[in-house]
Enzyme design. Structure first.
Site, PDB file in Angstrom:
ATOM      1  N   ASP A   1      -2.262   6.536  -3.964  1.00  0.00           N
ATOM      2  CA  ASP A   1      -1.108   5.871  -3.372  1.00  0.00           C
ATOM      3  C   ASP A   1      -0.606   4.787  -4.334  1.00  0.00           C
ATOM      4  O   ASP A   1      -1.214   4.549  -5.383  1.00  0.00           O
ATOM      5  CB  ASP A   1      -1.443   5.324  -1.983  1.00  0.00           C
ATOM      6  CG  ASP A   1      -2.361   4.117  -2.008  1.00  0.00           C
ATOM      7  OD1 ASP A   1      -3.032   3.908  -3.029  1.00  0.00           O
ATOM      8  OD2 ASP A   1      -2.425   3.391  -1.000  1.00  0.00           O
TER       9      ASP A   1
ATOM     10  N   ASP B   1      -5.425   2.399  -4.152  1.00  0.00           N
ATOM     11  CA  ASP B   1      -6.670   2.182  -3.412  1.00  0.00           C
ATOM     12  C   ASP B   1      -6.990   3.354  -2.494  1.00  0.00           C
ATOM     13  O   ASP B   1      -8.122   3.472  -2.020  1.00  0.00           O
ATOM     14  CB  ASP B   1      -6.660   0.856  -2.644  1.00  0.00           C
ATOM     15  CG  ASP B   1      -5.640   0.803  -1.519  1.00  0.00           C
ATOM     16  OD1 ASP B   1      -4.783   1.706  -1.429  1.00  0.00           O
ATOM     17  OD2 ASP B   1      -5.694  -0.152  -0.726  1.00  0.00           O
TER      18      ASP B   1
ATOM     19  N   SER C   1       0.828  -1.200   0.000  1.00  0.00           N
ATOM     20  CA  SER C   1       0.000   0.000   0.000  1.00  0.00           C
ATOM     21  C   SER C   1       0.872   1.264   0.000  1.00  0.00           C
ATOM     22  O   SER C   1       1.628   1.489  -0.936  1.00  0.00           O
ATOM     23  CB  SER C   1      -0.962  -0.023   1.185  1.00  0.00           C
ATOM     24  OG  SER C   1      -1.908   0.993   1.099  1.00  0.00           O
TER      25      SER C   1
ATOM     26  N   ASP D   1      -0.633   1.574  -4.724  1.00  0.00           N
ATOM     27  CA  ASP D   1      -1.472   0.490  -5.238  1.00  0.00           C
ATOM     28  C   ASP D   1      -2.862   0.994  -5.633  1.00  0.00           C
ATOM     29  O   ASP D   1      -3.758   0.209  -5.928  1.00  0.00           O
ATOM     30  CB  ASP D   1      -1.574  -0.670  -4.241  1.00  0.00           C
ATOM     31  CG  ASP D   1      -2.320  -0.313  -2.972  1.00  0.00           C
ATOM     32  OD1 ASP D   1      -2.160   0.826  -2.505  1.00  0.00           O
ATOM     33  OD2 ASP D   1      -3.051  -1.165  -2.436  1.00  0.00           O
TER      34      ASP D   1
END
Length: 579
Positions: free
Chosen positions: A308, A312, A149, A310
């Site tokens: 961010d 999400d 993340s 990734d």
């Protein structure tokens, strides 16, 4: 010889460990603290999967711990495959831009294929929500995403999803963890060659044609498709993926909904696991916006959006009438979007019959006030987007309810039921559409936020983290939570505690009357204190790091008064932690 030293020696002697890894292991030979840290335990597998520093060792992210976790997941799937259909439904795998993410994703694919489980593997990095969408769209039994993340570059992680597209429930994570523990890290792994598995169609690669299905699902969540088109000649947006997985799909979605003046931040568009311009690639930090701010000043952007790595989580900066940019908190974004969605639907007489919103218990109560004012049902759930997905799933089972929006204060947002995780792509689209909505009314987003406060009162949210250092960090957090549970404070911030919710014990206790009721939520190690004025302070150990998180959800008649209360609450919490 200590157990961690024996584990280190086993890795040194193993033919499965590469020479490059052994060079790193040799460097630990004279660093006992580091060897102890890397080999005294295994990475804990929980509802958020695995997360850790990339390094050789049992307590780190590497190809061996990834294979180990995947063998455990495979055993869990096969153990439930009573009619022989689950393996054929398959598992879909994605990854982000982090160093070794592609290697880890392919390693996981090879283990699943080696266990006779069908595999779908994205051919390059993809947003986390596209993985959740793919689990549902392909009717897979599970999904794996290789990502840490918004953590710094040294980290990587492993998230596991189940057939509904949400991350594993606690009981599922416990069962997978037990399967992992029962498997030898080197000798218990069944894997096949990657090239051979692809050639034999045991691993099927997913390409850009699948992206079209995902983008169509996202674009279908526009509140009003005409809004951006009407404002397109004047609306100006700057976008950055922070070197991550949103680099291609988010800008494409914004262009497809009609954004003409879209500027991407060139130095942050290329995927790079070292995150050279954003060492902490988290859109809640103002520093990650600096390159975007320079570009926004040049082009006069109304809005700066950051995903961010990734894709999400979504952060944003907005321009006021003075031309200056202000960063929004996750709570402010959530409140603005909920209010915008409901108001636009009301203006067009398009509110569905049974609308509902879902937020986490540590997210702003401003959203609760907005929903109450518009007669929209609000649900509060534990932290973790899987719990938002659980509410959606329960409504779907009943054939009732219309999901309006879901959000967490940590910059996670979702509209639509096409996936069961937070989606920075749809959030970026909605932020852009909302900016267009207000621009057509000659209102900037700063004014729109101020109007919310004028209507519902002053709301201030803040989050602090206290890191528990050392191998016993988790034990320290457990002791602290136990002590507060046994002897809770009588007041915080100069205000008497009116109610204590202990989510571990599932109790809600009114201190004046002694009345006790059930929280109605699953057990979770969270303490929730409400004062006589309605202010809330929440303590929760992090699920991915050795940190105690403290949330302050405050409201008042003035910003000055709230700030005084916040300072007093922080001082009281620090004193409790020291004790």
């Amino acid at each position: 010889m200590e157990a961690y030293q024996e584990a280190w020696k086993r890795w040194m002697d193993s033919s499965a460990v590469s020479e490059e890894e052994k060079e790193q292991l040799r460097a630990m030979e004279h660093d006992d603290a580091l060897m102890r840290e890397r080999f005294s335990a295994y990475l804990s597998f929980g509802t958020a999967g695995l997360r850790g520093i990339m390094s050789p060792g049992t307590n780190a992210m590497n190809v061996h711990t990834v294979r180990h976790a995947t063998q455990g997941l495979a055993a869990f799937i096969l153990g439930q495959d009573t009619d022989g259909t689950l393996a054929g439904r398959g598992v879909v795998i994605a990854c982000d831009s982090r160093n070794h993410s592609t290697e880890f994703a392919q390693a996981a694919a090879c283990v699943l294929a080696g266990n006779g489980i069908r595999v779908y593997l994205f051919d390059a990095l993809r947003p986390t929500p596209e993985l959740s969408f793919a689990v549902r769209e392909l009717h897979c039994i599970a999904g794996i995403n290789i990502t840490a993340s918004h953590n710094p570059a040294a980290y990587n992680g492993y998230k596991a999803y189940w057939e509904d597209g949400a991350q594993l429930a606690p009981e599922q994570a416990d069962a997978v963890s037990a399967c992992i523990a029962a498997t030898d890290l080197f000798n218990g792994i069944r894997a096949v060659s990657y090239d051979a598995a692809v050639a034999d169609k045991k691993i099927e690669l997913l390409g850009q044609d699948f992206d079209e299905r995902y983008m169509a699902a996202v674009i279908s969540q526009q509140v009003n498709p005409q809004t951006v088109l009407q404002a397109a000649d004047s609306l100006c947006v700057v976008y950055t993926p922070l070197h991550g997985a949103g680099c291609r799909i988010t800008p494409e979605v914004l262009r497809r909904i009609g954004v003409k003046k879209l500027y991407t931040v060139p130095e942050q568009m290329k995927p790079d696991g070292n995150f050279p311009t954003a060492p902490n690639p988290n859109p809640e930090f103002p520093a990650v916006f600096e390159p975007g701010l320079r570009l926004a000043d040049e082009v006069g952007a109304d809005l700066i959006i950051a995903n961010d790595p990734d894709a999400d989580r979504t952060g944003a900066m907005i321009r006021g009438k003075d031309g200056k940019y202000t960063i929004l908190t996750g709570n402010q974004i959530g409140a603005l979007l909920v209010d915008y969605i409901i108001c636009d639907l009301e203006e067009r007489n398009a509110v569905p019959p049974h609308p509902y919103v879902v937020k986490s218990i540590v997210s702003s109560e401003l959203v609760t006030r907005i929903c109450e004012a518009h007669h929209v049902k609000i649900h509060n759930v534990l932290t973790g987007f899987k719990y938002i997905g659980e509410v959606i799933k329960n409504y779907e089972k009943q054939g009732y309810g219309d999901f309006i929006f879901g959000y967490e204060e940590s910059y996670g947002f979702l509209k639509g039921t096409y996936c069961r995780d937070k989606d920075a792509v749809v959030a970026s689209m909605l932020l852009t559409e909302m900016a267009a909505y207000y621009k057509l009314r000659h209102i900037d987003l700063r004014d729109a936020l101020d109007r919310l406060y004028e209507r519902y009162g002053c709301f201030r949210e803040a989050t602090d983290s206290i890191t528990m250092e050392g191998l016993d960090g988790s034990a320290k957090m457990a002791r602290l939570m136990d002590s507060l549970r046994a002897a809770p404070p009588a007041s915080l911030g100069g205000e008497k505690i009116r109610e204590i919710r202990d989510y571990q014990l599932r109790t809600v206790r009114e201190l004046d009357t002694g009345k006790q009721t059930d929280t109605g939520l699953p057990p979770s190690n969270v303490l929730y204190f409400t004062t006589t004025t309605g202010n809330v302070i929440v303590l929760r150990p992090s699920g991915t790091e050795p940190k105690l998180k403290i949330y302050y959800l405050l409201r008042g008649e003035s910003w000055e008064g709230i700030d005084r209360t916040l300072s007093a609450c922080r001082a009281d919490i620090q004193a409790l932690v020291k004790q």
